[in-house]
Design a protein around this motif. Structure first.
Motif, PDB file in Angstrom:
ATOM      1  N   TRP A 175      12.714   2.834  31.441  1.00  0.00           N
ATOM      2  CA  TRP A 175      13.465   2.844  30.188  1.00  0.00           C
ATOM      3  C   TRP A 175      12.997   3.987  29.298  1.00  0.00           C
ATOM      4  O   TRP A 175      11.884   4.501  29.436  1.00  0.00           O
ATOM      5  N   LEU A 176      13.863   4.352  28.381  1.00  0.00           N
ATOM      6  CA  LEU A 176      13.579   5.459  27.460  1.00  0.00           C
ATOM      7  C   LEU A 176      12.929   4.926  26.192  1.00  0.00           C
ATOM      8  O   LEU A 176      13.243   3.815  25.733  1.00  0.00           O
ATOM      9  N   ALA A 177      12.042   5.697  25.626  1.00  0.00           N
ATOM     10  CA  ALA A 177      11.343   5.293  24.407  1.00  0.00           C
ATOM     11  C   ALA A 177      11.537   6.321  23.308  1.00  0.00           C
ATOM     12  O   ALA A 177      11.550   7.524  23.564  1.00  0.00           O
ATOM     13  N   LEU A 178      11.711   5.839  22.079  1.00  0.00           N
ATOM     14  CA  LEU A 178      11.794   6.712  20.905  1.00  0.00           C
ATOM     15  C   LEU A 178      10.642   6.358  19.982  1.00  0.00           C
ATOM     16  O   LEU A 178      10.456   5.188  19.618  1.00  0.00           O
ATOM     17  N   ASP A 179       9.866   7.345  19.632  1.00  0.00           N
ATOM     18  CA  ASP A 179       8.690   7.162  18.777  1.00  0.00           C
ATOM     19  C   ASP A 179       8.876   7.902  17.467  1.00  0.00           C
ATOM     20  O   ASP A 179       9.426   9.015  17.444  1.00  0.00           O
ATOM     21  N   CYS A 180       8.400   7.312  16.382  1.00  0.00           N
ATOM     22  CA  CYS A 180       8.374   8.031  15.108  1.00  0.00           C
ATOM     23  C   CYS A 180       7.338   7.401  14.185  1.00  0.00           C
ATOM     24  O   CYS A 180       6.941   6.247  14.359  1.00  0.00           O
ATOM     25  N   THR A 181       6.887   8.189  13.241  1.00  0.00           N
ATOM     26  CA  THR A 181       6.002   7.716  12.182  1.00  0.00           C
ATOM     27  C   THR A 181       6.733   7.892  10.862  1.00  0.00           C
ATOM     28  O   THR A 181       7.184   9.002  10.545  1.00  0.00           O
ATOM     29  N   VAL A 182       6.858   6.816  10.125  1.00  0.00           N
ATOM     30  CA  VAL A 182       7.616   6.846   8.873  1.00  0.00           C
ATOM     31  C   VAL A 182       6.661   6.711   7.692  1.00  0.00           C
ATOM     32  O   VAL A 182       5.857   5.770   7.629  1.00  0.00           O
ATOM     33  N   ASN A 183       6.729   7.667   6.782  1.00  0.00           N
ATOM     34  CA  ASN A 183       5.932   7.596   5.564  1.00  0.00           C
ATOM     35  C   ASN A 183       6.631   6.700   4.553  1.00  0.00           C
ATOM     36  O   ASN A 183       7.815   6.893   4.257  1.00  0.00           O
ATOM     37  N   VAL A 184       5.898   5.733   4.057  1.00  0.00           N
ATOM     38  CA  VAL A 184       6.466   4.723   3.167  1.00  0.00           C
ATOM     39  C   VAL A 184       5.864   4.854   1.778  1.00  0.00           C
ATOM     40  O   VAL A 184       4.645   5.000   1.622  1.00  0.00           O
ATOM     41  N   ASN A 185       6.710   4.828   0.778  1.00  0.00           N
ATOM     42  CA  ASN A 185       6.270   4.817  -0.629  1.00  0.00           C
ATOM     43  C   ASN A 185       7.302   4.000  -1.413  1.00  0.00           C
ATOM     44  O   ASN A 185       8.274   4.536  -1.927  1.00  0.00           O
ATOM     45  N   ILE A 186       7.075   2.711  -1.482  1.00  0.00           N
ATOM     46  CA  ILE A 186       8.046   1.794  -2.077  1.00  0.00           C
ATOM     47  C   ILE A 186       7.444   1.137  -3.311  1.00  0.00           C
ATOM     48  O   ILE A 186       6.356   0.553  -3.242  1.00  0.00           O
ATOM     49  N   HIS A 187       8.138   1.251  -4.413  1.00  0.00           N
ATOM     50  CA  HIS A 187       7.710   0.612  -5.656  1.00  0.00           C
ATOM     51  C   HIS A 187       8.648  -0.552  -5.954  1.00  0.00           C
ATOM     52  O   HIS A 187       9.857  -0.374  -6.073  1.00  0.00           O
ATOM     53  N   ILE A 188       8.080  -1.760  -6.050  1.00  0.00           N
ATOM     54  CA  ILE A 188       8.880  -2.965  -6.288  1.00  0.00           C
ATOM     55  C   ILE A 188       8.435  -3.609  -7.595  1.00  0.00           C
ATOM     56  O   ILE A 188       7.362  -4.198  -7.670  1.00  0.00           O
ATOM     57  N   LEU A 199       6.194 -13.779  -5.318  1.00  0.00           N
ATOM     58  CA  LEU A 199       5.821 -12.442  -4.878  1.00  0.00           C
ATOM     59  C   LEU A 199       6.462 -12.101  -3.538  1.00  0.00           C
ATOM     60  O   LEU A 199       6.971 -11.005  -3.347  1.00  0.00           O
ATOM     61  N   GLU A 200       6.433 -13.041  -2.618  1.00  0.00           N
ATOM     62  CA  GLU A 200       7.014 -12.784  -1.303  1.00  0.00           C
ATOM     63  C   GLU A 200       8.515 -12.561  -1.404  1.00  0.00           C
ATOM     64  O   GLU A 200       9.073 -11.671  -0.755  1.00  0.00           O
ATOM     65  N   LYS A 201       9.179 -13.353  -2.236  1.00  0.00           N
ATOM     66  CA  LYS A 201      10.625 -13.207  -2.421  1.00  0.00           C
ATOM     67  C   LYS A 201      10.943 -11.858  -3.052  1.00  0.00           C
ATOM     68  O   LYS A 201      11.885 -11.171  -2.628  1.00  0.00           O
ATOM     69  N   SER A 274       6.437  -7.702 -15.438  1.00  0.00           N
ATOM     70  CA  SER A 274       5.049  -8.106 -15.675  1.00  0.00           C
ATOM     71  C   SER A 274       4.133  -7.654 -14.559  1.00  0.00           C
ATOM     72  O   SER A 274       2.940  -7.927 -14.577  1.00  0.00           O
ATOM     73  N   GLY A 275       4.678  -6.976 -13.577  1.00  0.00           N
ATOM     74  CA  GLY A 275       3.855  -6.541 -12.466  1.00  0.00           C
ATOM     75  C   GLY A 275       4.649  -5.679 -11.508  1.00  0.00           C
ATOM     76  O   GLY A 275       5.840  -5.433 -11.703  1.00  0.00           O
ATOM     77  N   SER A 276       4.001  -5.212 -10.475  1.00  0.00           N
ATOM     78  CA  SER A 276       4.688  -4.412  -9.473  1.00  0.00           C
ATOM     79  C   SER A 276       3.964  -4.519  -8.153  1.00  0.00           C
ATOM     80  O   SER A 276       2.787  -4.887  -8.091  1.00  0.00           O
ATOM     81  N   ILE A 277       4.667  -4.216  -7.117  1.00  0.00           N
ATOM     82  CA  ILE A 277       4.106  -4.165  -5.775  1.00  0.00           C
ATOM     83  C   ILE A 277       4.370  -2.762  -5.248  1.00  0.00           C
ATOM     84  O   ILE A 277       5.487  -2.258  -5.318  1.00  0.00           O
TER      85      ILE A 277
END
Length: 446
Positions: A175-188, A199-201, A274-277
């Motif tokens: 089978w064929l494989a696709l690889d990648c590295t994704v840079n994440v910067n998410i402000h919630i 918090l989980e929700k 009142s906060g952030s993730i």
């Protein structure tokens, strides 16, 4: 005409071994990949027995004793261990002839229960042309007779359709494989009205918005943008037909759009927080695709879902660990640093596909090995565990319950500024500093 399942020969041997050992019945999952032409089954995994459950105490007179919730929970755990392109394709039951008449109704219940659980966890929606049939495999433990039917999980009133179950050697050897590295910067941001236990929700809601960016991203495969309907790799004839396990890797780069191109006018919403993730770092993603002339569209879709799933799964695992070990809903805790679970891959004998899992820094190889035996019924050697990433850290900051007027004004102003800049397609890291006194966790690479 019903669907055709191309099944790895090792799956047949596994089912045969189970039928010889376990009576009066055993349930389990079928793992593989869907395609427009046919489906591929590369693994079968029995449902692990409960610790307090003695298999000799299973009621032999009926299948009503099947623990639907337990089977569904197992499917959820297994789905975390599947890289992009693989999914739970269906459910099997191995039963004595006396229980044969009840097997199909039991399978139907399990299939829809498992799918319902999967849908709750997904941050992506199935496509309109996507295969929605799931396999219900019935095996007689005495005669070894196999009956395969399918149900359309998008239709609650779906009736059983016949399907072909065909064994083949080396199904996923090349089978064929696709690889990648994704840079994440998410402000919630966390709304001021959100209690700690949300918090989980809130995180899931934030990831849901981020997942739409991934869906709209541009994917470069080996440095090229390819049309969705073209074949993924040319010259597949050289790969097909081989019985030796080998993987053709494609390097993928993900280009995320800075702003959404839309004719509709965008507006800014001011919300008191009142906060952030904060999620920061680089995640390793991988998807596998069959080698029967796959289209670029299939491969990219599989990789997109792995990107979304792997970040969502890590957050779930983190919250589960906090809840189990410390209690996430406690209000007064000090700032501390943690390590997010790292992704790892484990090979499958006779296949080019590798299964996935996550580990915390303090987890020993023995714990991972035990988890693979329990969840996937697979023995793993310590040297076969491949850690795909460097350790990443989590910065957890306490929520301040008492916010004075000055802080509140600063918070409102910062929220407005952040919203306006997001609409302009700019993410400014300085916005994070305004929330220095609020709850957050940062995910970033060493």
């Amino acid at each position: 005409m019903g669907r055709t399942y191309i099944v790895e020969e090792a799956v047949g041997q596994y089912l045969s071994d189970l039928s010889a050992k376990l009576k009066p019945y055993v349930t389990g999952l079928l793992i593989g990949q869907c395609s427009s032409q046919r489906d591929y089954v590369i693994r079968a995994v029995r449902t692990p027995p409960k610790e307090e459950q003695d298999e000799s105490n299973i009621n032999p007179s009926k299948l009503a004793s099947i623990d639907e919730e337990w089977v569904t929970a197992h499917a959820s755990q297994v789905s975390r261990m599947l890289p992009g392109g693989l999914l739970v394709l269906g459910v099997f039951i191995i039963a004595t002839p006396e229980l044969a008449k009840d097997s199909q109704s039991a399978l139907r219940k399990l299939i829809f229960s498992v799918e319902k659980s999967m849908m709750k966890r997904r941050l992506w929606k199935p496509g309109e042309d996507e295969v929605s049939d799931r396999a219900a495999l019935q095996v007689c433990s005495t005669t070894k007779k196999i009956v395969c039917r399918t149900y359309d999980v998008q239709d609650p009133k779906s009736s059983a359709k016949p399907a072909d179950w065909k064994y083949q050697s080396a199904v996923s050897a090349c089978w064929l494989a696709l690889d990648c590295t994704v840079n994440v910067n998410i402000h919630i941001p966390l709304l001021a009205t959100s209690p700690n236990h949300d918090l989980e929700k809130n995180t899931k809601n934030g990831l849901n918005r981020w997942s739409k960016q991934i869906e709209d991203s541009v994917f470069l495969i080996n440095g090229q943008v390819k049309d969705n309907d073209t074949e993924l790799v040319e010259g597949l004839k050289k790969l097909r037909g081989s019985t030796q396990s080998s993987t053709h890797f494609s390097d993928v780069k993900v280009l995320t759009q800075l702003s959404q191109v839309s004719s509709h006018r965008s507006t800014a919403t001011v919300q008191v927080c009142s906060g952030s993730i904060n999620l920061k770092g680089a995640v390793k993603c991988r998807a596998y695709i069959h080698n029967s002339k796959p289209k670029v569209k299939e491969a990219v879709q599989a990789l997109k879902r792995d990107i979304i799933n792997t970040l969502s799964d890590r957050c779930e695992i983190l919250f589960e660990d906090l809840i189990i070990n410390e209690g996430l809903d406690k209000k007064n805790f000090e700032r501390e640093y943690r390590v997010l679970p790292q992704r790892l891959f484990v090979p499958v004998a006779g296949s080019s596909v590798m299964l996935s899992d996550y580990k915390f820094r303090d987890e020993a190889a023995g714990e991972i090995q035990e988890r693979f035996v329990e969840m996937l019924d697979q023995a793993v050697q310590a040297e076969d565990i491949h850690i795909a990433e460097e350790a990443s850290t989590v910065d957890i900051c306490p929520v301040t319950d008492n916010t004075d007027d000055t802080q509140q004004k600063q918070l409102t102003k910062a929220t407005l500024l952040l919203k306006l800049q997001q609409n302009m397609g700019v993410v400014i890291a300085a916005a994070v500093a305004v929330f220095a006194s609020i709850f957050s966790f940062n995910y970033f690479s060493d």
